[in-house]
Design a protein around this motif. Structure first.
Motif, PDB file in Angstrom:
ATOM      1  N   ARG A  54      -0.731   6.761 -15.492  1.00  9.70           N
ATOM      2  CA  ARG A  54       0.570   6.939 -16.118  1.00  9.70           C
ATOM      3  C   ARG A  54       0.584   8.198 -16.998  1.00  9.70           C
ATOM      4  O   ARG A  54       1.544   8.971 -16.981  1.00  9.70           O
ATOM      5  CB  ARG A  54       0.907   5.688 -16.941  1.00  9.70           C
ATOM      6  CG  ARG A  54       2.300   5.600 -17.423  1.00  9.70           C
ATOM      7  CD  ARG A  54       2.657   4.234 -18.017  1.00  9.70           C
ATOM      8  NE  ARG A  54       1.627   3.632 -18.849  1.00  9.70           N
ATOM      9  CZ  ARG A  54       0.886   2.592 -18.491  1.00  9.70           C
ATOM     10  NH1 ARG A  54       1.027   2.045 -17.312  1.00  9.70           N
ATOM     11  NH2 ARG A  54      -0.023   2.111 -19.319  1.00  9.70           N
ATOM     12  N   THR A  55      -0.498   8.442 -17.736  1.00 10.33           N
ATOM     13  CA  THR A  55      -0.599   9.632 -18.579  1.00 10.33           C
ATOM     14  C   THR A  55      -0.586  10.898 -17.729  1.00 10.33           C
ATOM     15  O   THR A  55       0.093  11.869 -18.062  1.00 10.33           O
ATOM     16  CB  THR A  55      -1.893   9.578 -19.414  1.00 10.33           C
ATOM     17  OG1 THR A  55      -1.875   8.392 -20.207  1.00 10.33           O
ATOM     18  CG2 THR A  55      -2.014  10.784 -20.320  1.00 10.33           C
ATOM     19  N   GLN A  56      -1.323  10.877 -16.630  1.00 10.63           N
ATOM     20  CA  GLN A  56      -1.354  12.041 -15.748  1.00 10.63           C
ATOM     21  C   GLN A  56       0.014  12.308 -15.145  1.00 10.63           C
ATOM     22  O   GLN A  56       0.439  13.463 -15.031  1.00 10.63           O
ATOM     23  CB  GLN A  56      -2.387  11.842 -14.650  1.00 10.63           C
ATOM     24  CG  GLN A  56      -3.811  11.884 -15.149  1.00 10.63           C
ATOM     25  CD  GLN A  56      -4.814  11.513 -14.082  1.00 10.63           C
ATOM     26  OE1 GLN A  56      -4.463  10.942 -13.060  1.00 10.63           O
ATOM     27  NE2 GLN A  56      -6.076  11.833 -14.328  1.00 10.63           N
ATOM     28  N   MET A  57       0.720  11.253 -14.767  1.00 12.34           N
ATOM     29  CA  MET A  57       2.059  11.421 -14.198  1.00 12.34           C
ATOM     30  C   MET A  57       3.019  11.996 -15.239  1.00 12.34           C
ATOM     31  O   MET A  57       3.866  12.830 -14.920  1.00 12.34           O
ATOM     32  CB  MET A  57       2.578  10.090 -13.670  1.00 12.34           C
ATOM     33  CG  MET A  57       1.809   9.563 -12.474  1.00 12.34           C
ATOM     34  SD  MET A  57       1.797  10.680 -11.065  1.00 12.34           S
ATOM     35  CE  MET A  57       3.483  10.556 -10.553  1.00 12.34           C
ATOM     36  N   GLN A  58       2.888  11.562 -16.500  1.00  8.56           N
ATOM     37  CA  GLN A  58       3.738  12.097 -17.560  1.00  8.56           C
ATOM     38  C   GLN A  58       3.447  13.573 -17.796  1.00  8.56           C
ATOM     39  O   GLN A  58       4.364  14.369 -18.028  1.00  8.56           O
ATOM     40  CB  GLN A  58       3.537  11.301 -18.841  1.00  8.56           C
ATOM     41  CG  GLN A  58       4.124   9.908 -18.793  1.00  8.56           C
ATOM     42  CD  GLN A  58       3.750   9.071 -20.000  1.00  8.56           C
ATOM     43  OE1 GLN A  58       2.858   9.429 -20.765  1.00  8.56           O
ATOM     44  NE2 GLN A  58       4.429   7.949 -20.163  1.00  8.56           N
ATOM     45  N   TYR A 107      -6.415  -2.009 -16.234  1.00  6.16           N
ATOM     46  CA  TYR A 107      -5.450  -1.478 -17.184  1.00  6.16           C
ATOM     47  C   TYR A 107      -5.771  -0.047 -17.597  1.00  6.16           C
ATOM     48  O   TYR A 107      -4.880   0.761 -17.804  1.00  6.16           O
ATOM     49  CB  TYR A 107      -5.377  -2.374 -18.423  1.00  6.16           C
ATOM     50  CG  TYR A 107      -4.731  -3.699 -18.133  1.00  6.16           C
ATOM     51  CD1 TYR A 107      -3.352  -3.818 -18.086  1.00  6.16           C
ATOM     52  CD2 TYR A 107      -5.492  -4.829 -17.873  1.00  6.16           C
ATOM     53  CE1 TYR A 107      -2.744  -5.021 -17.804  1.00  6.16           C
ATOM     54  CE2 TYR A 107      -4.898  -6.039 -17.592  1.00  6.16           C
ATOM     55  CZ  TYR A 107      -3.519  -6.130 -17.560  1.00  6.16           C
ATOM     56  OH  TYR A 107      -2.918  -7.324 -17.273  1.00  6.16           O
ATOM     57  N   GLU A 108      -7.062   0.271 -17.717  1.00  2.65           N
ATOM     58  CA  GLU A 108      -7.441   1.629 -18.120  1.00  2.65           C
ATOM     59  C   GLU A 108      -7.062   2.645 -17.042  1.00  2.65           C
ATOM     60  O   GLU A 108      -6.549   3.717 -17.353  1.00  2.65           O
ATOM     61  CB  GLU A 108      -8.933   1.688 -18.413  1.00  2.65           C
ATOM     62  CG  GLU A 108      -9.336   0.903 -19.647  1.00  2.65           C
ATOM     63  CD  GLU A 108     -10.836   0.911 -19.865  1.00  2.65           C
ATOM     64  OE1 GLU A 108     -11.561   1.545 -19.079  1.00  2.65           O
ATOM     65  OE2 GLU A 108     -11.279   0.276 -20.837  1.00  2.65           O
ATOM     66  N   ALA A 109      -7.308   2.309 -15.789  1.00  2.98           N
ATOM     67  CA  ALA A 109      -6.953   3.228 -14.707  1.00  2.98           C
ATOM     68  C   ALA A 109      -5.439   3.388 -14.612  1.00  2.98           C
ATOM     69  O   ALA A 109      -4.944   4.493 -14.378  1.00  2.98           O
ATOM     70  CB  ALA A 109      -7.515   2.725 -13.379  1.00  2.98           C
TER      71      ALA A 109
END
Length: 78
Positions: free
Chosen positions: A42-46, A35-37
């Motif tokens: 997801r944060t990097q993609m945003q 889940y952390e990865a």
């Protein structure tokens, strides 16, 4: 439904017998979700999407300014 129940019951029985033999079944890493990865990805993609949106907005502003300038030159508004 009977098949899925039988499959899971058979799997539990196999695990029980395997553990009883003194050889515990080691969990495989691909069986678990990180889940952390996933959250980091997801944060990097945003962040990348936000940066790309800024670049696109700047490009649109330049194209609009160029079109307005060309329109003004065409109608002799300069």
């Amino acid at each position: 439904m009977a098949t899925s129940y039988a499959d899971s019951a058979q799997a539990r029985e196999w695990d029980k017998r395997y553990d009883d033999w003194g050889r515990p079944k080691a969990p495989q890493p691909e069986e678990f979700h990180d889940y952390e990865a996933a959250a980091l990805k997801r944060t990097q993609m945003q962040e990348l999407a936000a940066a790309q949106e800024l670049i696109d907005r700047e490009a649109r502003a330049k194209r609009i300014a160029g079109a307005v300038e060309a329109y003004g030159e065409f109608w002799g508004l300069k």
